[in-house]
Design a protein around this motif. Structure first.
Motif, PDB file in Angstrom:
ATOM      1  N   HIS A  58       0.959  -1.072  -0.148  1.00 11.19           N
ATOM      2  CA  HIS A  58      -0.074  -0.104   0.044  1.00 11.19           C
ATOM      3  C   HIS A  58       0.859   1.139   0.189  1.00 11.19           C
ATOM      4  O   HIS A  58       0.604   2.336  -0.710  1.00 11.19           O
ATOM      5  CB  HIS A  58      -1.112   0.259   1.275  1.00 11.19           C
ATOM      6  CG  HIS A  58      -1.675   1.192   1.424  1.00 11.19           C
ATOM      7  ND1 HIS A  58      -1.267   2.400   2.377  1.00 11.19           N
ATOM      8  CD2 HIS A  58      -2.604   1.729   0.795  1.00 11.19           C
ATOM      9  CE1 HIS A  58      -2.213   3.341   2.154  1.00 11.19           C
ATOM     10  NE2 HIS A  58      -3.082   2.781   1.224  1.00 11.19           N
ATOM     11  N   LEU A  59       2.021   1.261   0.779  1.00 13.65           N
ATOM     12  CA  LEU A  59       2.916   2.508   0.968  1.00 13.65           C
ATOM     13  C   LEU A  59       3.651   2.592  -0.290  1.00 13.65           C
ATOM     14  O   LEU A  59       4.002   3.758  -0.854  1.00 13.65           O
ATOM     15  CB  LEU A  59       3.682   2.354   2.036  1.00 13.65           C
ATOM     16  CG  LEU A  59       3.154   2.342   3.496  1.00 13.65           C
ATOM     17  CD1 LEU A  59       4.051   2.157   4.608  1.00 13.65           C
ATOM     18  CD2 LEU A  59       2.395   3.867   3.727  1.00 13.65           C
ATOM     19  N   GLN A  60       4.027   1.517  -0.895  1.00 16.80           N
ATOM     20  CA  GLN A  60       4.732   1.807  -2.167  1.00 16.80           C
ATOM     21  C   GLN A  60       3.783   2.410  -3.337  1.00 16.80           C
ATOM     22  O   GLN A  60       4.293   2.879  -4.502  1.00 16.80           O
ATOM     23  CB  GLN A  60       5.332   0.251  -2.678  1.00 16.80           C
ATOM     24  CG  GLN A  60       6.513  -0.171  -1.861  1.00 16.80           C
ATOM     25  CD  GLN A  60       6.807  -1.653  -2.240  1.00 16.80           C
ATOM     26  OE1 GLN A  60       5.994  -2.428  -2.740  1.00 16.80           O
ATOM     27  NE2 GLN A  60       8.090  -1.838  -1.669  1.00 16.80           N
ATOM     28  N   GLY A  61       2.542   2.076  -3.101  1.00 16.60           N
ATOM     29  CA  GLY A  61       1.726   2.715  -4.441  1.00 16.60           C
ATOM     30  C   GLY A  61       1.558   4.058  -4.076  1.00 16.60           C
ATOM     31  O   GLY A  61       0.741   4.566  -4.980  1.00 16.60           O
ATOM     32  N   VAL A  62       2.120   4.642  -2.962  1.00 15.61           N
ATOM     33  CA  VAL A  62       1.447   5.910  -2.911  1.00 15.61           C
ATOM     34  C   VAL A  62       2.116   7.169  -3.896  1.00 15.61           C
ATOM     35  O   VAL A  62       1.683   7.840  -4.218  1.00 15.61           O
ATOM     36  CB  VAL A  62       1.864   6.330  -1.331  1.00 15.61           C
ATOM     37  CG1 VAL A  62       1.906   7.957  -1.308  1.00 15.61           C
ATOM     38  CG2 VAL A  62       0.877   5.653  -0.331  1.00 15.61           C
TER      39      VAL A  62
END
Length: 2046
Positions: A1910-1914
């Motif tokens: 999820h954080l990588q997709g930010v």
């Protein structure tokens, strides 16, 4: 009827009608014409005038009935007045021609009478336009008079009166002729003609001066002759004439047209005329002289009553100011009259004369004078009494020869004294406590003067003086005990003087009788004094034969009076009284026989008098102390009674032996025996029935019996509705006091000396017992009614046949007398049988009874016929056999068909109506038709008005009894009533009255059907209104009364059809006429009652309209002679007129109706009349003669002169619309002020109590609000509170209390931080101060204490300096109650001391409670025992805090040590007094601390009203001291009242401090629990709150908490009471308080269990832990016993709350499982949420007070409820702060349960783990269970899940299937699109990742990758909102938590994952400039995180930078950009400033 509504008569419609319908049609047309003519244009009238005159002439010659002719005359005159007046002379000539006509046939008479009426109306309206014809007209009328019958004479007199009114001074030439004719008519045999002649002369005297000058004596003589043989109406009108004439003779200014220089008579001359009439009647000189020579009196009572009324009119016309100025002279003349030998020749004459003079005094002084003038008049009366007494003393002491001459003066003086003393008593009683200055005035010496008369030789004077003293005691309760002591002392000193013994004993008896009217009572010890005096009198009676009778009578009189003090006093003296009764009679019948053989007439007289007195005392006991009559006492009373009954049979022998000397004593003795027996149950003396009945029959039928006044004997046995047949004699009337003299027996009316024992009766008016012989007959009939139903049938038959035989043997008057008494006795029997539903007996008993009643039914005496009819109806009820009822009806039918004499027809027609009265009404249509047919026929018998009257009255009863069955006859009945009303002559008033009753019954029978719209109903309604209009125009007041009553009924059933615009003015017109002189001018009390009753009903529905119509009336009215009330109503509206009327009226029923009318009219406040009402009340309050009492200021006040000095002297505003109003009216005005405030609160605008809003609205619209009148409210309350009248003071203080409570919190807009009441501090202090003076009555002081506490507690006064005044008042009262009241000057009952003491303690308690609440430190204290460290704290130093802060607490703490002890003592008293009756033996023998044993009943109500605040204050005090008490011995109690102070001192001394504290704790708990259990506590919410707060305060302290925790029985009991309270009380504050107490009780139990476990561990040592016994409920078995288990009780209580607020928790309430909640919506208020939260908190604590096994028992229930609540909460759409509170509470409760030590206990661990897994499963099911109602609040569920993971043991959460589902839920939440849920998920994961390894690892493994992804997709999308930003930041924290959670080997790898993610959040320079605010914020936070984390993991960081140049460059650019930004900011703001980070990190996620 609608076709009659036109200007011209619709002749076509008229011609089509029958004769009777035509008359009705014409009447309706004339009614319409009367309204239409004044409103029609004059041109239209003139245009139609000729035709109208023709039509009216046609009506005139068509034989119109009386109402039609009067209406016709009015319309004809109006026509000429409005139209062309010139042709009126032609009409006058036409009327004169008709009068001159020789036609003497009966059919022509109505036309002649109509012509006479037309003449009168024409002259009245046109007046001087017809001046040329009036001489001829009058001559014509005089000629017609010579041959006219009574109707003609009546009509001529009415017509002449109108002619005189119309012509005014122009008629002077004919005044002599009018006078000459009217003289003859004034003594006419027709009473109606006399009335008309008097009215005519009344009109004549306006202009004819000779009537009040040269002819005055002749007119007076004429009036005296008119009084002779007159009826009530004649006496009223003629007395008005004579009184008015005499008034104008004395003061010509009173005349309508005063002449200059006209001669006036003196008061003495006028009174000589009246005295002459009173003494000699209307006889001429010769006849009077002859009577004098013969020594007989020919003056009838009619004349004396008439003269009396004339005298009242005379004084009333002259008015109050004149009376005030001339009262001394008038009093002297009246005293001369009453002392004249001719006025008092016989005892009956003397009674009549005294009554007449008393009436004159009462009707004038009582009605015309204000309080100040009444006090002056009282002084004059005092002087007159003193003068007479001195003259008597001189005559008695003077030993010269002339003494014999003055004996007559002594005899005459008694009558003067009686009149003066009775009036003085009435005046003082009316003045009430305002008479205090009069009594204390030494120059008048009122008490000394009155007491001196107690030694007068005449018994009547002595009794009058005693009664006067009683009135003083009623008016001034403080004088009662003082006078009692004084009289007892004088009696003891002068017990050898017969007059002194009789006089002082009567005074003591009267004073004891007064106690019944004095709520404050007299000291209990006075009872002991009285019985001591009585015993002394009885014992010493035989010592001196000269005063034997007086002492005997005195002793028994005192005992009789003692019983009026009630059971509470008498029970202490009953044994001594029983002994005295025993000694008064011989012990056996044999001893009685021996008595008969000795003694002489004197000893027997003494014996009989003594025994009669003993029996009277016995009667008094039975009447006033029935509660004491148990079987034992009754048995002991029956022994002397048996002797008394035996003595009855011996009386004839004694009378034969000793002659008439003991005859009177024997009559009184028999009377007393009968009176006592009638009050006792007959079964107790059934062995004496034979003797008593024999004596009764002899008394009723024997030759010795004296004729009793039938008006004394019969009316109580008649039906109330039938009494109207007997004329005004039996109606209530203003002149009742003297009118009843006319209807007494030959022995005259009643008077006090006939039965001195009545002096202690309860009534407010002077008792007037009838002569003993008459009273004996009444008592005999009553006793016969009681005994007869209890004898056997043969004896009943024998007695009734004996009655019949006796009647057959008698004739004439004697027969009528016996018949009356026998009928009365029989009716008494039947009434008694009917009331107890018993039967009379078989046919042989019925036959003689029926014969007696039918014989009475045909008696010439109408009253006896009424009694017989009621007897027959009772007989039918008692027999209860339909056959008998039908046979009785047939008897009546037969009699009515055959009888021709009026007597028989009237009797049987009445019986016909009455027969079905007591058996439920008429149910047979055939019988009804037969009855109606016969009564219709009789009611149209114009030859006998009497038959018509009785038949119509009977018809009205039949209508009532038939109810709906009568509907078929309604139309015919209406037709009959209207026909008779239009045709019955006006002289037959009684027929009109019966018609009114019929109409009333018809309206009631139709009821709501009158609202219908059908043609028939409409016609009936119109007929009804026409009937009412005819009766309203009747000259008779009683007929008008009926009309008003009918309109009132009609308004109730069909309000739309009653025209208020005409009704209200007509009602007000009557009030205005009759209010000016209430007691005279034609003022029928029944008419005034009807008017006010009607106004009351109208005001109930249409208050505003009533008020407006009344004011409109006054504006339209022509000016009249006496406009006193017109002015008032113009100024103050109808409401003001009603206040004036209330002040003048004395009739209780009328006064009550006036008050209710005013209360209903107050609803107009909401319609903008607020200022009007407040001004009205203020005017009423200001209208006292001498304004209010000035308030003395203390020297201490000298420093406060800057206060408004005027507040201490409230001068009344002079020139107001009211003058000299009585205190009672002003008290009602104050009650009205309180109602105004209440009404504004309940129905009004919020601006009434908001000054800012009120001022704002006042600017924009013309509205009025209460808060704007606050100054007036305070002023009124102050004026009342400082008045002389105690009642008014109480009302003023109550109003002040209401004002403080309602306005205390309203801020002052101009001075922020202050409230509007602050400016009135001086007023409040000044109003309260007089109530704390030494002279103030205890009830006033008690009320003032209440106001003080409210004022101090309200927080209005912020400065302690200002509060000092009021605080000092309370402090002084505290000192007063501590010093005690055991001084000998106790003047009130000891119960008043209790009242005052408790009021003071309650006030202090309320102040202390507020002080503690305001200080916010309830448990702090400056030293042990609640005593402050400094003995005198600096109250007025600035540092001690304001009155709203801790300063008030310091103020109270000065007295707290004493107060706490007094409070405890009061609570101990209360606890003892609330014991049930079975434990009454436990009450202390000597009484309690604040009450005495004798006054326990009087004390109880005061304790009941005071205990709750005292309890709360005591609990707070204990709470503040922590139950650590200093020296508590009783010696410290500064008020040593009784030996029982604070419990017995010996036992107290032997108790340890621990025991004393325990006792006190149990005292408070016991009182609270007892009250909360009480079924009567439903209306005492304040007391319930006090109890609960007291319990809360106690349970805040460790020691009581440990006591409650130790005592499981007590805790369970407390919980069960609280549970009941919770179920039965809906008030939210109570429910919350209950749950708080429950929480404290559970907490106490928790502490107890915890302590026991801890001590067990310590005792047994750590190494033996396995063997430690488990503490807590459930023990080893886990069983919880309902009713004995604290846990079970608490669980029940929580379940109750939760299920009531969330019914879905219960499968039964929620419907079928699964489907019950679908689509259901519910909402919880904020309070509901707090309740649920409290219940959940308690629920979660329960497992901790159980043993392990017990916890397993309750855990399923606890978890079910917790999960159920959570499930309901997460499905709600509307989330709010209150609901968040419940969610938080539920989660906290869940955490408490999961972390419970029981879950880790060896014995319960397995069971707990299994149950918690089930609960977790239930929680997880919440996501999936019901797709129809999806989860709305996913966050709360995730939080609950997290709570499980963190708080439950690993074996619960690591269970594989459950763990997998938990991970799934979190995984799903991480994939949500909702940033808020995502953020919360990350926050919760942080907690999970940091939890125990066994729990965290699976979650880290399963969810770590999700977080990273999820954080990588930010980087691709970036945050678009702050919510998304928050979610990303929380995600970073979750990843950080992973790093911290990992072991050292994996940590670098995770850091290597975290750092690139953070670097990816950084933006280059260009992107940063264009990024959104959330994006920039992310950039900044990522940079901060990097700079924080990088140094922590430097090796990993460096390696990463080295391996990825791109990342390094990105990071460097970001760092450089950040540095530049910092430098720019530094140059812009060189001054360093503290900055907070832009993003606040949330650390507490749960």
């Amino acid at each position: 009827m609608e076709r009659a509504h036109s200007l011209l008569l619709n002749e076509e419609a008229c011609s089509q009608l029958g004769e009777h319908q035509r008359a009705e049609f014409v009447f309706e047309w004339l009614r319409f014409l009367k309204k239409l003519l004044p409103a029609t244009d004059r041109a239209d009238v003139k245009k139609n005038q000729k035709r109208l005159v023709e039509q009216l002439t046609m009506v005139l010659t068509g034989s119109p009935g009386p109402p039609t002719r009067w209406l016709l005359a009015h319309c004809l005159a109006l026509l000429y007045k409005v139209g062309d007046s010139l042709t009126a002379t032609l009409m006058v000539d036409r009327c004169n021609d008709i009068i001159r006509s020789k036609d003497d046939s009966p059919s022509y008479l109505p036309t002649r009478l109509a012509a006479i009426a037309c003449l009168g109306a024409l002259y009245e309206q046109l007046g001087r336009l017809l001046v040329n014809t009036f001489k001829e007209t009058l001559a014509n009328l005089w000629k017609a008079m010579k041959s006219a019958e009574s109707q003609g004479r009546y009509e001529i007199m009415l017509s002449v009166e109108k002619i005189l009114r119309g012509l005014g001074p122009s008629a002077v030439p004919c005044h002599r002729d009018v006078y000459k004719t009217a003289r003859g008519c004034l003594t006419d045999r027709s009473m109606a003609v006399r009335c008309a002649a008097a009215e005519c002369l009344l009109e004549l005297q306006r202009e004819a001066v000779f009537l009040r000058t040269s002819e005055l004596e002749n007119v007076a003589t004429l009036c005296f002759r008119a009084f002779e043989g007159s009826n009530y109406n004649v006496r009223v009108v003629v007395s008005k004439l004579l009184g008015t004439l005499l008034a104008t003779a004395v003061d010509p200014e009173q005349a309508t047209a005063p002449r200059q220089g006209s001669k006036h008579s003196s008061l003495e001359e006028v009174m000589d005329l009246l005295t002459g009439g009173f003494l000699r009647g209307g006889a001429g000189f010769l006849r009077a002289s002859g009577d004098m020579l013969k020594g007989t009196s020919s003056v009838s009572k009619d004349i004396r009553v008439g003269v009396t009324q004339s005298c009242v009119v005379f004084v009333s016309v002259l008015g109050g100011p004149w009376l005030e100025a001339h009262f001394s002279s008038l009093l002297g003349l009246l005293m001369e009259l009453v002392s004249h030998a001719r006025a008092t020749q016989t005892p009956a004459d003397a009674v009549c004369c005294r009554r007449c003079v008393s009436f004159i005094l009462r009707a004038t002084l009582g009605s015309l004078l204000g309080e100040k003038a009444q006090i002056a008049a009282s002084k004059d009366l005092c002087l007159a009494i003193g003068k007479q007494k001195r003259a008597v003393d001189a005559a008695m002491c003077d030993g010269n020869v002339e003494t014999r001459v003055t004996i007559t003066d002594v005899a005459a003086s008694q009558h003067v004294l009686v009149c003066a003393l009775l009036e003085l008593g009435s005046l003082v009683q009316g003045l009430g406590s305002t008479a205090a200055p009069l009594v204390t005035d030494t120059s008048t010496a009122l008490l000394d003067t009155v007491i001196s008369v107690l030694l007068h030789p005449s018994v009547s004077a002595r009794l009058a003086a005693a009664w006067c003293l009683r009135c003083v005691a009623v008016a001034l309760p403080s004088q009662g005990a003082v006078l009692l002591d004084r009289c007892a002392e004088r009696l003891h000193a002068l017990k050898s003087c017969p007059e002194a013994v009789a006089g002082y004993s009567a005074a003591i008896a009267a004073l004891l009788g007064a106690v019944q009217h004095c709520p404050l009572g007299i000291p209990h010890t006075k009872g002991k004094v009285v019985i001591g005096v009585a015993e002394d009198m009885l014992r010493s009676a035989t010592q001196n034969s000269r005063i034997s009778i007086q002492r005997t009578q005195a002793g028994w009189l005192l005992l009789s009076a003692l019983s009026t003090l009630g059971p509470a006093v008498v029970e202490h003296h009953l044994p001594r009284m029983l002994l005295l009764w025993k000694c008064a009679f011989p012990p056996s019948i044999r001893d009685l026989d021996m008595e008969l053989r000795r003694g002489d007439h004197f000893t027997w007289q003494v014996t009989l008098e003594g025994r009669a007195g003993a029996l009277c005392a016995m009667k008094s006991l039975v009447v006033h102390c029935r509660d004491l009559l148990n079987d034992d006492v009754t048995g002991r009373l029956l022994t002397p009674l048996a002797c008394a009954v035996s003595l009855l049979t011996k009386l004839p022998v004694l009378i034969k032996s000793y002659g008439n000397q003991i005859k009177n004593a024997s009559i009184v003795f028999r009377l007393r025996v009968y009176e006592v027996l009638a009050l006792l149950p007959p079964k107790t003396y059934e062995e004496h029935f034979g003797v008593v009945l024999k004596q009764l029959v002899a008394d009723l039928t024997g030759p010795e019996n004296v004729a009793c006044s039938e008006l004394t004997l019969l009316p109580p046995l008649c039906h109330a509705n039938d009494l109207v047949l007997l004329g005004p004699a039996l109606h209530d009337m203003d002149q009742q006091y003297i009118e009843e003299q006319l209807h007494g027996s030959r022995a005259g009316g009643g008077t006090l000396e006939y039965d001195p024992f009545t002096i202690c009766d309860k009534g407010q008016d002077v008792p007037a017992p009838p002569p003993p012989a008459a009273a004996l007959t009444v008592a005999a009939t009553q006793l016969f009614g009681v005994i007869f139903p209890n004898v056997i049938v043969p004896q009943r038959t024998q007695i009734l046949e004996q009655f019949s035989e006796s009647l057959k043997q008698l004739k004439g008057v004697r027969q009528l007398t016996v018949q009356t008494q026998v009928a009365a006795a029989l009716c008494s029997v039947l009434k008694h049988l009917g009331s107890c539903c018993a039967g009379l007996g078989p046919e042989e008993v019925r036959r003689p009874a029926l014969g007696l009643l039918v014989g009475a039914l045909e008696s010439p005496n109408p009253l006896l016929r009424c009694v017989a009819a009621e007897g027959l109806s009772r007989l039918v009820q008692v027999v209860n056999d339909p056959t008998f009822t039908v046979s009785m009806t047939l008897v009546c039918f037969d009699k009515l068909k055959t009888a021709r004499d009026a007597v028989t027809r009237t009797g049987h027609s009445l019986a016909l109506g009455a027969l079905y009265r007591h058996i439920g009404g008429i149910s047979s249509p055939q019988h009804l038709s037969a009855c109606v047919g016969i009564l219709f026929t009789l009611s149209q018998d114009s030859t006998s008005p009497e038959v018509q009257m009785w038949a119509l009255h009977s018809l009205s009863m039949v209508i009532d009894l038939a109810g709906p069955l009568y509907h078929g006859h309604v139309e015919a009945s209406f037709t009959l009533v209207l026909r008779l009303l239009l045709n019955v002559p006006p002289t037959h008033i009684e027929v009109h009255q019966s018609l009114g009753r019929c109409l009333n019954a018809l309206i009631t029978a139709l009821g709501p059907d009158l609202q219908g719209e059908g043609q028939l109903v409409s016609a009936l309604r119109t007929s009804c209104l026409v009937d009412c209009a005819v009766m309203q125009d009747s000259p008779d007041c009683l007929v008008q009364t009926q009309a008003i009553s009918c309109l009132q009924q009609l308004h109730m059933f069909a309000p739309r059809h009653v025209n208020l615009a005409s009704l209200v003015p007509s009602l007000c017109d009557i009030l205005l006429d009759y209010s000016v002189l209430v007691n005279l001018c034609s003022s029928y009390l029944s008419l005034r009652r009807a008017v006010v009753a009607c106004l009351r009903q109208l005001a109930q529905k249409e208050a505003l309209e009533v008020s407006e119509h009344a004011v409109a009336l006054v504006k339209e009215l022509p000016r009249r002679d006496n406009t006193q009330l017109d002015v008032t109503i113009k100024e103050v509206g109808l409401e003001g007129a009603l206040f004036s009327l209330l002040d003048r009226e004395s009739d209780p029923r009328l006064c009550q109706d006036i008050k209710e009318t005013l209360v209903h009219m107050m609803t107009s406040i909401t319609a903008g009349k607020l200022a009007h009402w407040l001004k009205l009340c203020k005017d009423v309050l200001s209208a006292s003669a001498d304004s209010t009492a000035p308030v003395e200021t203390n020297q201490e006040e000298d420093a406060d002169r800057d206060d408004d000095a005027s507040v201490f002297h409230a001068k009344s505003d002079s020139g107001g619309p009211f003058t000299n109003l009585r205190w009672s009216t002003r008290v009602f005005a104050m009650e009205c002020v309180c109602r105004v405030i209440t009404q504004c609160e309940s129905h009004g605008h919020p601006a009434h109590f908001d000054l800012t809003l009120a001022q704002e609205l006042r600017l924009h619209e013309s509205t009025d609000f209460l808060v704007l009148h606050l100054a007036d409210l305070i002023r009124m309350a102050f004026m009342a509170a400082t008045d002389h009248s105690d009642q008014l003071r109480l009302s003023g203080l109550q109003t002040l209390l209401v004002i403080i409570r309602k306005f205390a919190a309203i801020p002052e807009p101009e001075f922020p931080g202050h409230v509007i009441l602050e400016q009135y501090q001086a007023n409040v202090g000044a109003a309260l101060r007089p109530a704390f003076s030494a002279e103030a009555p205890p009830d006033v002081t008690a009320k003032a204490c209440q106001v003080c506490s409210a004022w101090i507690a309200s927080g209005v006064v912020s400065d302690l300096r200002d509060l000092r005044r009021v605080h000092q008042l309370l402090a002084s009262s505290l000192v007063k109650i501590q010093t005690g009241k055991e001084v000998p000057s106790q003047v009130y009952n000891e119960g008043t001391s209790t009242m005052e003491t408790l009021a003071v303690l309650k006030a202090w308690a309320e102040v202390y409670i507020v002080a503690v609440q305001n200080s916010g430190q309830p448990t702090e204290n400056s030293g042990p025992g609640g005593q402050p460290e400094q003995p005198h704290p600096p109250l007025l130093e600035e540092g001690c805090g304001g009155a709203r802060g801790p300063g008030l607490l310091k103020l109270v703490q000065t007295d707290l040590a004493a107060l706490s002890r007094l409070w405890l003592a009061a609570l101990q008293d209360y606890a003892v007094l609330t014991l049930p009756q079975d434990y009454s033996w436990q009450l202390p023998a000597a009484g309690g601390t604040f009450y005495t044993a004798e006054t326990v009943e009087q004390a109880r109500p005061h304790y009941y009203s005071s205990w709750a605040p005292i309890l709360h204050a005591t609990a707070l005090w204990f709470s503040s001291t922590g139950f650590i008490m200093a020296d508590d011995g009783p010696a410290n109690l500064s008020r040593p009242v009784t030996p029982t102070s604070m419990g017995q001192s010996a036992s107290l001394a032997s108790k340890s401090p621990e025991d004393v504290s325990a006792d006190r704790l149990h005292l408070i708990l016991g009182i609270s629990v007892e009250f909360l259990c009480s079924p009567h506590s439903h209306d005492q919410m304040e007391n319930i709150s006090s109890c609960l707060r007291a319990l809360q305060a106690l349970l805040q302290v460790p020691w009581p908490r440990s006591k409650v925790g130790n005592d499981q029985v007590l805790s369970v009991e407390l919980l069960s009471v609280l549970h009941r309270l919770l179920v039965t009380r809906e008030a939210m504050a109570v429910q919350l308080a209950v749950l708080e107490v429950v929480r404290q009780v559970v907490s106490a139990a928790q502490e107890h269990v915890r302590e026991k476990r801890h001590s067990a561990e310590v005792d047994d040592g750590a190494e033996e832990k396995e063997t430690v016994p488990e503490f807590g409920e459930g023990r080893d078995t886990g069983g919880l016993v309902p009713g004995r288990s604290l846990v079970f009780g608490a669980l029940e209580l929580c379940l109750c709350v939760l299920v009531r607020k969330l019914p879905q928790l219960s499968p039964k309430l929620a419907g079928s499982p699964g489907g019950g909640q679908r689509g259901s919506t519910w909402s919880l208020s904020d309070s509901d949420c707090r309740l649920v939260a409290s219940a959940l908190a308690i629920l979660s604590d329960l497992p901790s007070i159980c043993s392990p096994e017990g916890s397993v028992s309750i855990l399923p229930t606890v978890l079910y409820l917790l999960m159920g609540v959570l499930k309901e909460l997460v499905q709600q759409l509307c989330q709010g702060r209150a609901l968040d509170l419940v969610v938080t509470a539920a989660l906290q409760a869940l955490r408490n349960v999961l972390s419970s030590p029981m879950s880790r206990s060896e014995k319960s661990r397995g069971a707990w783990a299994h149950l918690l897994r089930c609960a977790l499963n239930t929680l997880l099911d919440c996501w999936d269970s019901d797709k129809a109602s999806p989860v709305v609040d996913e966050v709360s569920l995730l939080t609950a899940l997290t709570v499980f993971l963190l708080s439950a043991s690993p074996e619960v959460t690591t269970f594989q299937p459950l763990q997998a589902r938990c991970i799934d839920k979190f995984k799903a939440s991480l994939e949500t699109k909702d940033p808020v849920v995502l953020s919360k998920s990350y926050q919760l994961l942080v907690s999970v990742f940091q939890s125990q390894t066994v729990v965290a690892v699976p979650f880290i493994q399963a969810l770590g990758g999700c977080v990273v992804r999820h954080l990588q997709g930010v980087e691709r999308s970036g945050p678009q909102s702050y919510e998304e930003l928050r979610a990303i930041q929380d995600g970073v924290k979750a990843l950080e938590a992973l790093v911290f959670a990992a072991d050292k080997t994996h940590c670098p790898q995770l850091v290597a994952v975290l750092l690139p993610i953070l670097i990816s959040f950084l933006l280059d320079e260009n992107a940063l400039a264009s990024a959104s605010a959330p994006g920039r914020a992310l950039h900044e936070s990522a940079l901060l995180d990097l700079m924080r984390i990088g140094p922590q993991h430097s090796s990993v960081f460096k390696a990463l930078m080295a391996s990825s140049p791109h990342m390094k460059a990105r990071l460097e650019a970001a760092v450089k950009g950040n540095q530049e930004t910092v430098n720019i900011k530094a140059t812009q703001t060189p001054v360093p400033s503290k900055t907070s980070p832009s993003i606040q990190l949330k650390t507490n996620f749960l």
